[in-house]
Design a protein around this motif. Structure first.
Motif, short mmCIF file in Angstrom:
data_model
loop_
_atom_site.label_atom_id
_atom_site.label_comp_id
_atom_site.label_asym_id
_atom_site.label_seq_id
_atom_site.Cartn_x
_atom_site.Cartn_y
_atom_site.Cartn_z
N TYR A 134 11.36 20.61 -19.99
CA TYR A 134 10.78 20.80 -18.66
C TYR A 134 9.43 20.11 -18.53
O TYR A 134 8.73 20.30 -17.54
CB TYR A 134 10.62 22.30 -18.36
CG TYR A 134 11.92 23.02 -18.09
CD1 TYR A 134 12.49 23.02 -16.83
CD2 TYR A 134 12.58 23.69 -19.11
CE1 TYR A 134 13.68 23.68 -16.57
CE2 TYR A 134 13.78 24.35 -18.88
CZ TYR A 134 14.32 24.34 -17.60
OH TYR A 134 15.52 24.99 -17.36
N GLY A 135 9.04 19.34 -19.53
CA GLY A 135 7.75 18.67 -19.48
C GLY A 135 6.63 19.57 -19.99
O GLY A 135 6.87 20.57 -20.67
N TYR A 136 5.41 19.21 -19.62
CA TYR A 136 4.22 19.89 -20.13
C TYR A 136 3.41 20.59 -19.02
O TYR A 136 2.23 20.85 -19.18
CB TYR A 136 3.32 18.89 -20.85
CG TYR A 136 3.93 18.29 -22.09
CD1 TYR A 136 3.67 18.82 -23.34
CD2 TYR A 136 4.80 17.21 -22.00
CE1 TYR A 136 4.23 18.27 -24.49
CE2 TYR A 136 5.38 16.66 -23.14
CZ TYR A 136 5.09 17.19 -24.37
OH TYR A 136 5.66 16.65 -25.49
N LYS A 137 4.07 20.89 -17.93
CA LYS A 137 3.36 21.45 -16.77
C LYS A 137 2.76 22.83 -17.06
O LYS A 137 1.80 23.24 -16.41
CB LYS A 137 4.28 21.50 -15.56
CG LYS A 137 4.84 20.15 -15.14
CD LYS A 137 5.77 20.28 -13.95
CE LYS A 137 6.37 18.93 -13.56
NZ LYS A 137 7.30 18.42 -14.59
N ARG A 138 3.33 23.55 -18.02
CA ARG A 138 2.82 24.88 -18.36
C ARG A 138 1.40 24.83 -18.95
O ARG A 138 0.73 25.86 -19.01
CB ARG A 138 3.74 25.56 -19.37
CG ARG A 138 5.02 26.09 -18.78
CD ARG A 138 4.75 27.32 -17.93
NE ARG A 138 5.99 27.98 -17.57
CZ ARG A 138 6.09 28.92 -16.67
NH1 ARG A 138 5.01 29.31 -16.03
NH2 ARG A 138 7.24 29.47 -16.39
N ALA A 139 0.96 23.66 -19.39
CA ALA A 139 -0.39 23.54 -19.94
C ALA A 139 -1.43 24.00 -18.92
O ALA A 139 -2.47 24.55 -19.28
CB ALA A 139 -0.65 22.09 -20.34
N GLU A 140 -1.13 23.81 -17.66
CA GLU A 140 -2.06 24.22 -16.60
C GLU A 140 -2.24 25.73 -16.58
O GLU A 140 -3.37 26.23 -16.43
CB GLU A 140 -1.53 23.72 -15.26
CG GLU A 140 -2.44 23.95 -14.08
CD GLU A 140 -1.86 23.39 -12.80
OE1 GLU A 140 -2.08 23.99 -11.74
OE2 GLU A 140 -1.19 22.34 -12.88
N ASP A 141 -1.15 26.47 -16.76
CA ASP A 141 -1.25 27.93 -16.77
C ASP A 141 -1.94 28.44 -18.02
O ASP A 141 -2.64 29.46 -17.99
CB ASP A 141 0.16 28.54 -16.66
CG ASP A 141 0.84 28.17 -15.35
OD1 ASP A 141 0.14 28.11 -14.32
OD2 ASP A 141 2.05 27.93 -15.37
#
Length: 358
Positions: A134-141
């Motif tokens: 799903y990529g690395y977008k959770r890094a923001e959270d």
């Protein structure tokens, strides 16, 4: 004929198109900007004060644009808060105000939270891999979680310093300068808060919004410093540490709100209205008889939906795919911050089978 097939989007996020949809609250896209100096200046002012006009047809990759806008917001606000914090630190040295010291500590912590959040935006732009599908977008959270911890730390430090000064009072000097510093701190922090919150809401970033509320608390506590200076000027010497304690309480209030929002993102929480909107839009597509299931989750400042819709079982596979494409098109265009949609086609066998011949 009865059939069933899955219909998902993984290689590109806009159904049937070679581009993504993205970050703006009104669901519009990338912009074509001139390359001249005047165009660059105009674009910079637009990014800072929100004067963009958007055309959905011009969208190329708004998810990346949203990350870029968040990074610009962090750089601008980081610079502003660091200037404010260092100015306040110099005034603390001359005035000895513990309330201003508490506010300065909070300003530094608020400014420093921009660094991990900025890195999270950078990491979140990386493409998916075989391990991180799903990529690395959770890094923001995860960066948002760090912001919550920084708010907690600043509340503890500010409260301890204020309590210590309450037990061991120190003389306050240059009260007029202290008052001016509080007012300036309030104005600077409130501008940063407005900017961060506006951009955060437009791109759907809970972490950036939380950082904006953090800055807003700084502004209010700076105003409280000014009020403490007035109290000392009126002869109430303990006004300064008492205001410092009130600052700590205010920070804990922000901590509660920020922690709740970040926790919901990490636990895939979304507003119930989002699911209702997704289902309603899917039902507007021709040949969709019902929505069998619907799930929506946040990935950073973007949303992903997984929807199962029911169609007539006599449809061909090609017709079913066309319905799935239409559903994705409708959802991406109609739901704010939604850029990824996976549609599964279920078949309905409501028509009687023909009688056997012979």
């Amino acid at each position: 004929m009865t059939h069933e097939h899955g219909h998902q989007t993984t290689t590109h996020e806009h159904a049937g198109h070679g581009h993504d949809h993205g970050d703006h609250a009104h669901g519009h896209g990338d912009h074509a900007h001139g390359t001249g100096l005047l165009d660059k200046v105009r674009h910079g002012l637009s990014e800072m004060f929100g004067m963009h006009s958007h055309d959905h047809a011009d969208s190329a990759d708004e998810a990346l644009e949203g990350s870029a806008r968040g990074m610009v917001a962090l750089k601008v606000s980081f610079t502003a808060l660091m200037v404010t914090a260092f100015a306040q630190l110099a005034i603390v040295y001359f005035t000895g105000s513990v309330a201003l010291l508490a506010d300065t500590i909070h300003n530094f912590s608020d400014a420093l939270t921009a660094i991990p959040l900025y890195l999270a935006f950078v990491i979140g732009r990386r493409a998916a891999t075989d391990r991180y599908l799903y990529g690395y977008k959770r890094a923001e959270d995860l960066a948002g979680l760090f912001i919550v911890l920084m708010i907690l730390l600043s509340a503890i430090i500010a409260g301890w310093e204020s309590f210590r000064r309450l037990l061991d009072p120190q003389p306050i000097e240059h009260i007029g300068v202290l008052f001016g510093a509080g007012v300036i701190g309030f104005l600077g922090n409130e501008l940063v808060a407005l900017y961060r919150i506006r951009i955060g809401k437009e791109i759907g970033s809970a972490a950036l919004v939380a950082d904006g509320h953090h800055a807003r608390t700084d502004g209010l506590t700076s105003l409280a410093v000014a009020l403490g200076a007035v109290g000392v000027w009126l002869g109430f010497e303990q006004a300064d540490p008492i205001i410092g304690i009130l600052i700590s309480i205010a920070i804990f209030g922000v901590l509660r709100t920020a922690a709740r929002d970040i926790f919901r993102r990490l636990m895939d929480g979304v507003d119930p209205e989002v699911r209702t909107q997704v289902e309603a839009l899917a039902l507007q597509v021709a040949d969709v008889e019902r929505v069998s299931s619907c799930r929506v989750r946040w990935l950073g400042h973007r949303m992903r939906a997984e929807v199962s819709v029911q169609v007539d079982g006599r449809m061909t596979v090609e017709q079913g795919h066309a319905v799935g494409d239409a559903v994705k098109q409708r959802l991406v265009e109609g739901v704010q911050h939604l850029t990824e949609v996976a549609v599964h086609i279920d078949t309905a066998t409501t028509h009687a089978s023909p009688a056997p011949v012979g």
